[in-house]
Design an enzyme around this catalytic site. Structure first.
Site, PDB file in Angstrom:
ATOM      1  N   GLU A  66       0.855  -1.184   0.000  1.00 17.21           N
ATOM      2  CA  GLU A  66       0.000   0.000   0.000  1.00 17.21           C
ATOM      3  C   GLU A  66       0.882   1.221   0.000  1.00 17.21           C
ATOM      4  OE1 GLU A  66      -2.724   0.737   3.222  1.00 17.21           O
ATOM      5  OE2 GLU A  66      -3.065  -1.411   3.414  1.00 17.21           O
ATOM      6  N   ASP A  77      -5.667   8.774  10.440  1.00 14.45           N
ATOM      7  CA  ASP A  77      -4.294   8.443  10.785  1.00 14.45           C
ATOM      8  C   ASP A  77      -3.868   8.960  12.145  1.00 14.45           C
ATOM      9  OD1 ASP A  77      -3.319   6.887   8.601  1.00 14.45           O
ATOM     10  OD2 ASP A  77      -3.557   8.669   7.356  1.00 14.45           O
TER      11      ASP A  77
END
Lengths: 278, 439
Positions: A66, A77
Site C-alpha cells: 500500500e 491516521d
C-alpha cells in the site's frame, strides 16, 4: 438500499478476474498462509528512499504493498503516519509523484501495488483521470478510507472501466446491511477495521477483529484483510488464523523513520516470518 | 440545478443528506453507525413534545430567548440610506448563537445515553457553549482547539477550563479550526460508544448540516415574527457572516421561501481574495470533500486543503456548510467576501455609534450590510436590512486593541489620541477595497 441482511452464499461473489490484489492474496493462500500487506507513505522521507523501502517490503515477503498518499487532513491516521505525511507535504510533494512511485515499485517487484488515498485527492483530479493514471502506472487499485459505497458512484465506474481494485473498509460497528453493501462494492478484498480508532501500533489485537471478518464472510466476502493496530509477528500470526491478509502500517513507517529501508526490510522479514530477506 | 419551482416551503423543508450536489457523508465507515444513531435520535426527538418543550424551556430560561431585535439608527445613518436592525444573538447566555445548537445536541446526547461531549472550536464560542452545556447537564467535555487559536483566544480557553472542560491544543497542520475538527474526529472514531461529537456548525456529514440548522432556525423564526410585529412587513434583506455558516443558516431559514427577502452571507475575505490569504470558500467556488461533506472548499490543484486566513478565528475555515453551497449555486442567497480591514472598520463603527461591541465574526456581516446599503444608494431609502449579530466582542477586545494599535507601546496607546474617526482605515495593514468580489 438494495442490499439485504441475509448472509449471501459465497458463490454470489463470483471470482473476479483481473484483480491483481486478489491474485496476490490467493497466491499466499495457496502457500497455506495469510497474505502480508505493508503500508508506507509515498515520498517518505523522499521519493527514492520511499521506492527503495517499498521494494524491501516485497523482497521480505509482502504480497501486497500500500502506497499512502500524503494528504492535508488525514482523519483516520494516528501521530506516526500524520507526522510522516506532513513532512512529505512540507517538502513540496505533488500528486503525480504517487504514480511514478507506483510504477517504480511495480517494475521492481511482483507484489500487487495499491494506493491508499483520502478521497478529495481523487475527486480533485477526477475519478476517471485518477483511475486512468493509476492503471497506466501498473497499480492494482486503491483503498479509500473516507469513502463509503454510498458516495462512491463515480469511483466505482472509473475503477470498473480501468480494471482496478477498490477496497472499502468495514468496521466493528457496521450493520449487517452495510457490511453486505461494502462487500458487494469492494473488489480485491474487504478491509476489516480491527478496532474503533485511527492508525497506530497497539499492544493487543482487538477481539472485534475476528467478528469483523466473520461478518464480512457471512455477507459473501471471499477475501477479508485486517488492519489497524497490527505491529508484531504474534499479531500477524493471530490474525492470520482467521483473516486472508494482515495489514501493517504504523510499525513499518516508524521503522523507516528510525532506520531507513534496511530497518523496513528487517521488520518485514520478522513480521512475515521470512527466512531472511535481501 | 433546477430553476426555482413554485412549491411553497421549497427550501425551508429541505432535508439531508444532499443539498443539490452538495452534502452527503464523506466519512470513514467506522463513524457511519454513530451518524445513523444521531440521525434517528434527532428524527424521533423532533416528534417528541417533551423534547420540544425542553428545548424551548432551556432557550427561554437558560439562554434568554427570544433574543432582542434592535434597530441601530446611528450605525445605519453612517452606513447608508437603509434602516438596519440587529438580531441580538450576542445577548444569549455564553455570548453567541452557538448555545442554541449546543443545548439541543447535548439533550440528544443524553437521549442516546452518551456521557461525554467533544467539540472543536475556532474562536472559542462553540467550545465555551459546549463546556457550558456539559456543566449544565453533568457530562464530561473535551474541546479541541488549534494552538494558533488558543493563543488568539486565551480568555475563552480559561472560560472553558473554569466550566470544567478539558481544552486540548491541536498542533497539527495550520493549527486552526480545520485541524481541531480532524482531531475531534480522531477522538470520536475511538470513543463513539460513549461520546457524542457536538459539531458546532452546519457542516460535516449528514445529519449535522440539517440538524444544526434545525436547532438554529429559532433565530430566523423569531426575527420574522419580531419584524412583522414591529414594522408590519418583511425585511428587504437579511445578512450574516459565514464561516461554517450556522448563524447565517439559522437566520436565513426564517426567510428562505420569501423570494422578496434577499439573503446575504459574508465570508471572511482576510487580506483580500486576490491575495490568497482569506477564508472565502464560496467566492472561490471549487467543489470538494472535507470533514464529511461535499461543498465548496479551498484547495490546491492536487486537492490538498489550503490554509485559510482571517482576523476572526471563528470564520477561519477553508470550507462551508453544504446547504450554503447549494443556496449559492441556486442563486437563492448571495455570498461576498469582506476583508479584515472592512470588517474592523465596521466593528469600530458599531462600538462608537451604538455602544455595542460585536464579535469580529459578526462584524463581517455589519460591514457587508453597510456596503449593501451604500450600494443601494437612494433606492435604499426606507429599505430594511436585518443583520444577525451572532456574538459579542468581549473575547475580541485584545485583538481589536492590537488592530487599532491601542495596546501598551503601540502608537495609539496612552490616553493621547482619543478621537476615533481618524483611526479606522489608516493603520490597517491593507486599505479596504470597496469590494473584494472576484468573479
Amino acid at each position: 438500499m438494495s442490499t439485504e441482511a441475509t448472509p449471501a452464499e459465497p458463490s454470489t461473489q463470483a471470482p473476479k478476474t483481473g484483480s491483481k490484489t486478489a491474485e496476490a492474496i490467493e497466491a499466499a493462500r495457496a502457500q497455506g498462509r495469510a497474505a502480508f500487506i505493508g503500508y508506507l507513505p509515498a515520498g517518505y522521507p523522499d521519493k527514492e528512499t520511499s521506492i527503495a523501502a517499498a521494494i524491501e517490503l516485497a523482497r521480505n515477503g509482502a504480497d501486497v504493498i500500500e502506497i499512502g498518499v500524503p494528504y492535508s487532513d488525514p482523519v483516520m491516521d494516528g501521530p506516526v503516519i500524520q507526522q510522516a505525511t506532513t513532512e512529505v507535504l512540507a517538502r513540496g510533494f505533488r500528486l503525480p509523484e504517487v504514480f511514478e512511485i507506483v510504477a517504480a515499485v511495480v517494475e521492481a517487484t511482483d507484489a500487487a501495488v495499491l494506493v491508499m488515498t483520502y478521497y478529495n485527492l481523487i475527486d480533485r483530479m477526477g475519478a476517471e483521470e485518477f483511475a486512468r493514471r493509476l492503471a497506466e502506472a501498473g497499480g492494482a487499485g486503491a483503498i479509500t478510507p473516507d469513502l463509503i459505497p454510498d458516495e462512491a458512484g463515480a469511483w466505482m465506474a472509473a475503477t470498473e472501466r480501468h480494471g482496478l481494485d477498490r477496497v472499502f473498509l468495514t468496521a466493528p460497528t457496521s450493520s449487517p446491511e452495510r457490511v453486505a453493501q461494502i462487500v458487494s462494492a469492494s473488489r480485491g478484498f474487504v478491509y476489516g477495521v480491527s478496532v474503533m480508532g485511527v492508525t497506530g501500533a497497539r499492544d493487543q489485537v482487538s477481539d472485534a477483529a475476528e467478528r469483523v471478518v466473520n461478518a464480512a464472510r457471512s455477507a459473501g466476502a471471499e477475501r477479508v484483510c485486517v488492519g489497524l493496530g497490527v505491529s508484531t509477528r504474534a499479531h500477524v500470526e493471530e490474525i492470520g488464523r482467521y483473516a486472508d491478509g494482515v495489514i501493517v502500517g504504523t510499525a513499518l513507517v516508524a521503522a523507516l523513520r528510525d532506520g531507513g529501508p534496511s530497518a523496513v526490510a528487517a521488520l518485514t522479514a520478522e513480521l512475515t516470518g521470512a527466512e531472511t530477506g535481501r | 440545478m433546477s430553476a426555482p419551482a413554485e412549491e411553497t416551503q421549497k427550501y425551508r423543508d429541505h432535508e439531508g443528506p444532499y443539498f443539490g450536489s452538495f452534502g452527503g457523508r464523506w466519512m470513514p465507515e467506522s463513524l457511519v453507525a454513530a451518524l445513523d444513531e444521531v440521525e434517528q435520535t434527532f428524527r424521533e426527538a423532533k416528534q417528541d413534545p417533551e423534547f420540544l418543550a425542553e428545548v424551548h424551556r432551556l432557550g427561554r430560561d437558560y439562554t434568554g430567548r427570544p433574543s432582542l431585535l434592535t434597530e441601530v439608527k446611528r450605525f445605519a445613518a453612517e452606513a447608508g440610506p437603509a434602516r438596519i436592525f440587529l438580531k441580538r444573538e450576542d445577548l444569549n447566555h455564553t455570548g453567541s448563537h452557538k448555545i442554541n445548537n449546543v443545548l439541543g445536541q447535548a439533550l440528544l446526547a443524553k437521549r442516546m445515553g452518551k456521557t461525554r461531549l467533544i467539540a472543536e472550536t475556532g474562536a472559542g464560542q462553540h467550545g465555551v457553549a459546549t463546556a457550558t452545556a456539559a456543566a449544565l447537564m453533568g457530562m464530561d467535555c473535551v474541546v479541541y482547539m488549534g494552538s494558533e487559536d488558543t493563543r488568539r483566544q486565551a480568555l475563552n480557553v480559561a472560560r472553558m477550563r473554569l466550566l470544567g472542560a478539558e481544552v486540548v491544543p491541536v498542533d497539527h497542520g495550520a493549527k486552526t479550526l480545520k485541524d481541531a475538527i480532524n482531531e475531534a474526529l480522531r477522538d470520536w472514531v475511538a470513543s463513539v460508544e460513549h461520546t457524542h461529537y457536538l459539531l458546532g456548525t452546519v457542516a460535516g456529514p449528514h445529519p449535522f448540516p440539517e440538524m444544526v440548522r434545525w436547532f438554529h432556525q429559532v433565530i430566523g423564526d423569531e426575527t420574522r415574527e419580531q419584524i412583522l410585529a414591529m414594522e408590519g412587513r418583511l425585511p428587504d434583506a437579511v445578512a450574516a457572516c459565514v464561516g461554517g455558516g450556522s448563524n447565517a443558516m439559522g437566520l436565513f431559514h426564517g426567510f428562505l421561501d420569501d423570494p422578496e427577502v434577499a439573503l446575504y452571507g459574508f465570508e471572511a475575505g482576510g487580506d483580500g481574495v486576490e491575495t490568497g490569504r482569506h477564508a472565502s470558500a464560496i467566492t472561490l467556488g471549487r467543489s470538494g470533500v472535507l470533514h464529511g461533506a461535499r461543498s465548496f472548499l479551498m484547495q490546491d490543484e492536487d486537492g490538498q486543503t489550503v490554509d485559510s486566513h482571517s482576523i476572526s478565528a471563528g470564520l477561519d475555515y477553508p470550507s462551508v456548510g453544504p446547504e450554503h453551497a447549494y443556496l449559492a449555486e441556486t442563486g437563492r442567497a448571495t455570498y461576498e467576501p469582506v476583508t479584515d480591514a472592512e470588517c474592523m472598520a465596521s466593528f469600530e463603527m458599531l462600538c462608537r455609534t451604538e455602544g455595542i461591541i460585536p464579535a469580529i465574526e459578526s462584524a463581517h456581516a455589519l460591514a457587508g450590510a453597510a456596503r449593501l446599503s451604500r450600494k443601494w444608494g437612494a433606492e435604499g431609502e426606507g429599505k430594511i436590512i436585518i443583520i444577525n449579530l451572532s456574538g459579542r466582542g468581549d473575547k475580541d477586545v485584545e485583538t481589536a486593541a492590537e488592530w487599532f494599535r491601542m495596546l501598551p507601546g503601540q502608537e495609539n496607546d496612552p490616553v493621547a489620541e482619543t478621537e476615533t474617526a481618524a483611526k479606522t482605515g489608516d493603520e490597517s495593514p491593507s486599505p479596504a477595497p470597496e469590494t473584494g468580489v472576484q468573479a
